[in-house]
Design a protein around this motif. Structure first.
Motif, PDB file in Angstrom:
ATOM      1  N   THR A   1       0.807  -1.225   0.000  1.00 30.18           N
ATOM      2  CA  THR A   1       0.000   0.000   0.000  1.00 30.18           C
ATOM      3  C   THR A   1       0.838   1.272   0.000  1.00 30.18           C
ATOM      4  OG1 THR A   1      -0.092  -0.151   2.419  1.00 30.18           O
ATOM      5  CG2 THR A   1      -1.925  -1.118   1.176  1.00 30.18           C
ATOM      6  N   MET A   2       2.140   1.140  -0.217  1.00 27.14           N
ATOM      7  CA  MET A   2       3.023   2.295  -0.100  1.00 27.14           C
ATOM      8  C   MET A   2       2.724   3.369  -1.141  1.00 27.14           C
ATOM      9  SD  MET A   2       7.063   2.804  -0.655  1.00 27.14           S
ATOM     10  CE  MET A   2       6.691   3.450  -2.274  1.00 27.14           C
ATOM     11  N   THR A   3       2.775   4.618  -0.700  1.00 26.38           N
ATOM     12  CA  THR A   3       2.691   5.782  -1.581  1.00 26.38           C
ATOM     13  C   THR A   3       3.992   6.560  -1.468  1.00 26.38           C
ATOM     14  OG1 THR A   3       0.291   5.946  -1.292  1.00 26.38           O
ATOM     15  CG2 THR A   3       1.435   7.910  -2.075  1.00 26.38           C
ATOM     16  N   PHE A   4       4.542   6.985  -2.597  1.00 27.40           N
ATOM     17  CA  PHE A   4       5.802   7.722  -2.596  1.00 27.40           C
ATOM     18  C   PHE A   4       5.635   9.112  -2.000  1.00 27.40           C
ATOM     19  CE2 PHE A   4       6.917   4.437  -5.545  1.00 27.40           C
ATOM     20  CZ  PHE A   4       8.289   4.300  -5.418  1.00 27.40           C
TER      21      PHE A   4
ATOM     22  N   ASN B   1      -2.640   9.524  -9.376  1.00 26.52           N
ATOM     23  CA  ASN B   1      -2.650  10.057  -8.013  1.00 26.52           C
ATOM     24  C   ASN B   1      -1.657  11.206  -7.875  1.00 26.52           C
ATOM     25  OD1 ASN B   1      -4.327   7.796  -6.838  1.00 26.52           O
ATOM     26  ND2 ASN B   1      -2.582   6.612  -7.578  1.00 26.52           N
ATOM     27  N   PRO B   2      -1.888  12.123  -6.936  1.00 29.56           N
ATOM     28  CA  PRO B   2      -0.909  13.192  -6.695  1.00 29.56           C
ATOM     29  C   PRO B   2       0.467  12.632  -6.339  1.00 29.56           C
ATOM     30  CG  PRO B   2      -2.976  13.652  -5.548  1.00 29.56           C
ATOM     31  CD  PRO B   2      -3.086  12.260  -6.068  1.00 29.56           C
ATOM     32  N   LYS B   3       0.479  11.525  -5.575  1.00 28.05           N
ATOM     33  CA  LYS B   3       1.708  10.830  -5.235  1.00 28.05           C
ATOM     34  C   LYS B   3       1.558   9.393  -5.747  1.00 28.05           C
ATOM     35  CE  LYS B   3       2.979  14.309  -2.489  1.00 28.05           C
ATOM     36  NZ  LYS B   3       4.160  15.149  -2.671  1.00 28.05           N
TER      37      LYS B   3
ATOM     38  N   GLN C   1       2.651   0.142  -7.026  1.00 30.88           N
ATOM     39  CA  GLN C   1       2.296  -0.590  -8.239  1.00 30.88           C
ATOM     40  C   GLN C   1       2.490   0.265  -9.487  1.00 30.88           C
ATOM     41  OE1 GLN C   1       1.789  -3.785  -8.482  1.00 30.88           O
ATOM     42  NE2 GLN C   1       1.986  -4.014  -6.259  1.00 30.88           N
ATOM     43  N   GLU C   2       2.184   1.560  -9.391  1.00 26.67           N
ATOM     44  CA  GLU C   2       2.415   2.453 -10.531  1.00 26.67           C
ATOM     45  C   GLU C   2       3.901   2.567 -10.834  1.00 26.67           C
ATOM     46  OE1 GLU C   2      -1.232   5.648 -10.574  1.00 26.67           O
ATOM     47  OE2 GLU C   2       0.287   5.887  -9.004  1.00 26.67           O
ATOM     48  N   ALA C   3       4.719   2.629  -9.787  1.00 28.58           N
ATOM     49  CA  ALA C   3       6.167   2.733  -9.986  1.00 28.58           C
ATOM     50  C   ALA C   3       6.725   1.455 -10.618  1.00 28.58           C
ATOM     51  CB  ALA C   3       6.859   3.019  -8.655  1.00 28.58           C
ATOM     52  N   LEU C   4       6.256   0.290 -10.154  1.00 27.40           N
ATOM     53  CA  LEU C   4       6.711  -0.969 -10.742  1.00 27.40           C
ATOM     54  C   LEU C   4       6.367  -1.020 -12.230  1.00 27.40           C
ATOM     55  CD1 LEU C   4       5.770  -3.606  -7.996  1.00 27.40           C
ATOM     56  CD2 LEU C   4       8.038  -2.676  -8.509  1.00 27.40           C
ATOM     57  N   GLU C   5       5.153  -0.589 -12.549  1.00 23.70           N
ATOM     58  CA  GLU C   5       4.722  -0.578 -13.948  1.00 23.70           C
ATOM     59  C   GLU C   5       5.594   0.365 -14.772  1.00 23.70           C
ATOM     60  OE1 GLU C   5       2.452  -1.406 -17.377  1.00 23.70           O
ATOM     61  OE2 GLU C   5       2.540  -2.422 -15.440  1.00 23.70           O
ATOM     62  N   TYR C   6       5.874   1.547 -14.223  1.00 24.37           N
ATOM     63  CA  TYR C   6       6.675   2.541 -14.952  1.00 24.37           C
ATOM     64  C   TYR C   6       8.083   2.024 -15.224  1.00 24.37           C
ATOM     65  CZ  TYR C   6       9.517   6.672 -15.859  1.00 24.37           C
ATOM     66  OH  TYR C   6      10.408   7.552 -16.406  1.00 24.37           O
ATOM     67  N   TYR C   7       8.790   1.579 -14.204  1.00 27.30           N
ATOM     68  CA  TYR C   7      10.178   1.155 -14.389  1.00 27.30           C
ATOM     69  C   TYR C   7      10.273  -0.113 -15.231  1.00 27.30           C
ATOM     70  CZ  TYR C   7      11.292   4.704 -10.944  1.00 27.30           C
ATOM     71  OH  TYR C   7      11.417   5.899 -10.287  1.00 27.30           O
TER      72      TYR C   7
ATOM     73  N   TYR D   1       4.243  14.674   5.290  1.00 30.70           N
ATOM     74  CA  TYR D   1       3.523  15.769   5.941  1.00 30.70           C
ATOM     75  C   TYR D   1       2.009  15.530   6.001  1.00 30.70           C
ATOM     76  CZ  TYR D   1       2.432  17.355   1.178  1.00 30.70           C
ATOM     77  OH  TYR D   1       1.983  17.425  -0.122  1.00 30.70           O
ATOM     78  N   TRP D   2       1.472  14.707   5.095  1.00 33.45           N
ATOM     79  CA  TRP D   2       0.029  14.434   5.135  1.00 33.45           C
ATOM     80  C   TRP D   2      -0.286  13.231   6.036  1.00 33.45           C
ATOM     81  CZ3 TRP D   2       3.220  13.424   1.046  1.00 33.45           C
ATOM     82  CH2 TRP D   2       3.305  12.104   0.602  1.00 33.45           C
ATOM     83  N   VAL D   3       0.746  12.533   6.507  1.00 33.07           N
ATOM     84  CA  VAL D   3       0.552  11.370   7.370  1.00 33.07           C
ATOM     85  C   VAL D   3       0.834  11.706   8.832  1.00 33.07           C
ATOM     86  CG1 VAL D   3       1.398   9.040   7.886  1.00 33.07           C
ATOM     87  CG2 VAL D   3       1.073   9.747   5.510  1.00 33.07           C
ATOM     88  N   ARG D   4       1.782  12.576   9.065  1.00 33.15           N
ATOM     89  CA  ARG D   4       2.210  12.877  10.445  1.00 33.15           C
ATOM     90  C   ARG D   4       1.054  13.341  11.336  1.00 33.15           C
ATOM     91  NH1 ARG D   4       5.066  16.654  13.747  1.00 33.15           N
ATOM     92  NH2 ARG D   4       6.738  15.603  14.912  1.00 33.15           N
ATOM     93  N   PRO D   5       0.183  14.264  10.891  1.00 33.65           N
ATOM     94  CA  PRO D   5      -0.945  14.649  11.751  1.00 33.65           C
ATOM     95  C   PRO D   5      -1.878  13.473  12.068  1.00 33.65           C
ATOM     96  CG  PRO D   5      -0.640  16.230   9.973  1.00 33.65           C
ATOM     97  CD  PRO D   5       0.225  15.058   9.648  1.00 33.65           C
ATOM     98  N   ASP D   6      -2.015  12.553  11.140  1.00 32.12           N
ATOM     99  CA  ASP D   6      -2.873  11.394  11.337  1.00 32.12           C
ATOM    100  C   ASP D   6      -2.368  10.541  12.502  1.00 32.12           C
ATOM    101  OD1 ASP D   6      -4.673   9.337  11.120  1.00 32.12           O
ATOM    102  OD2 ASP D   6      -4.070   8.704   9.103  1.00 32.12           O
TER     103      ASP D   6
END
Length: 319
Positions: free
Chosen positions: A46-49, A67-69, A73-79, A196-201
């Motif tokens: 489930t990792m997001t860059f 996605n904004p980030k 799976q998108e990165a694996l497909e790209y590389y 920065y979008w995860v830390r407050p969570d």
């Protein structure tokens, strides 16, 4: 055949080096001990860059994400598409075992065959060797240094060690899949480098009591049913536990660098010796590229700021 350059490591930076070698009409081959972009493949599902897709691009080849980030799976497909569409010369699931310098070439022996090359680029990253806790019980099956899928930990008592991006992601995801999560954190707060979008969570989940956090604490022992830890005042506590996710970071393979003769500065976070203008090490015809250049400072180099190493290295080899 004697290659102009042999690249050890088939991650994004290794692929970037191959693309630059092709542009310079240099013969090359990549040797990768695992799958294509092996480290990315072993990231959590489930990792997001942290970076946006354009900062992960190689050789100006567009990386389109919905996605904004981008996701893993998108990165694996790209590389994968970059490698296949450019017919990258790569040998997968082949591990370098030894390197021997001769007068006219360098002999590289793997677990499958041997190669001759004039130059070597080490682009092996740092994800293969976890930083161990060094405590009794760390070798139990319940202790994991890699985290893949949160569903596995549903309805279990999970201890997450650390407060970095990987630890915070694991704590939040396993909590939301029904795990009873506790965090044992050496410092006094959640890491400042957490997305920065995860830390407050994670801070909110801790403050409301959904996730229990023990700050200024370190594990002293792990048993089949408990985790024992001590705070900075010397107080020892034990909690019931089924799994430990010891996500305390990873380090480069320094032993491999030593086998190559590459010097590292032990007193300076084991940063390897190299020329920042050419990426050449203290050993003739051996170069470094990517995250491995940072030694233990694994937060220093990323895909987005080490892509330039490929062009620097191939320009120096060509000249």
């Amino acid at each position: 055949m004697t290659y102009d350059v042999l690249i050890i490591g088939g991650g994004p930076i290794g692929i970037a080096c191959a693309l630059e070698a092709k542009k310079k009409n240099l013969s090359y081959i990549i040797i990768e001990k695992g799958a294509l972009v092996n480290s990315l493949y072993h990231y959590p599902e489930t990792m997001t860059f942290f970076s946006t897709s354009e900062k992960l691009e190689l050789d100006h080849i567009p990386f389109i994400s919905k996605n904004p980030k981008p996701t893993k799976q998108e990165a694996l497909e790209y590389y994968r598409r970059v490698a296949t569409s450019n017919q990258i010369n790569i040998r997968l699931f082949e591990e370098v075992e030894s390197v021997k310098h001769h007068d006219q070439f360098i002999e590289v022996n793997t677990n499958k065959t041997s190669y001759a090359t004039h130059n070597i680029v080490v682009a092996t990253g740092f994800y293969d060797i976890p930083n161990k806790l060094g405590v009794k019980g760390e070798d139990l099956d319940k202790v994991k240094h890699y985290y893949k899928d949160p569903h596995y930990y549903a309805m279990q008592n999970v201890v997450v060690v650390g407060a970095s991006n990987s630890a915070v992601d694991a704590a939040l995801e396993t909590y939301r899949k029904g795990a009873h999560v506790s965090m044992i954190i050496r410092g006094s707060e959640i890491g400042q480098r957490v997305k920065y979008w995860v830390r407050p969570d994670i801070i909110n989940r801790i403050e409301e009591g959904s996730i229990k956090a023990y700050f200024n604490s370190e594990i002293t022992e792990i048993t089949q049913s408990e985790v024992v830890f001590r705070n900075n005042k010397g107080k020892e506590t034990s909690i019931t536990n089924d799994f430990v996710l010891a996500l305390t970071g990873y380090k480069p393979n320094f032993k491999f660098l030593e086998k190559l003769g590459v010097k590292v500065e032990a007193e300076n976070n084991y940063i390897p010796i190299y020329d920042p203008q050419t990426m050449k090490t203290n050993v003739d015809n051996i170069y470094l590229a990517g995250v491995i250049c940072g030694g233990m400072e694994t937060h220093k180099w990323f895909i987005e700021n080490s892509r330039v190493h490929a062009a620097m290295i191939m320009e120096h080899i060509k000249n």
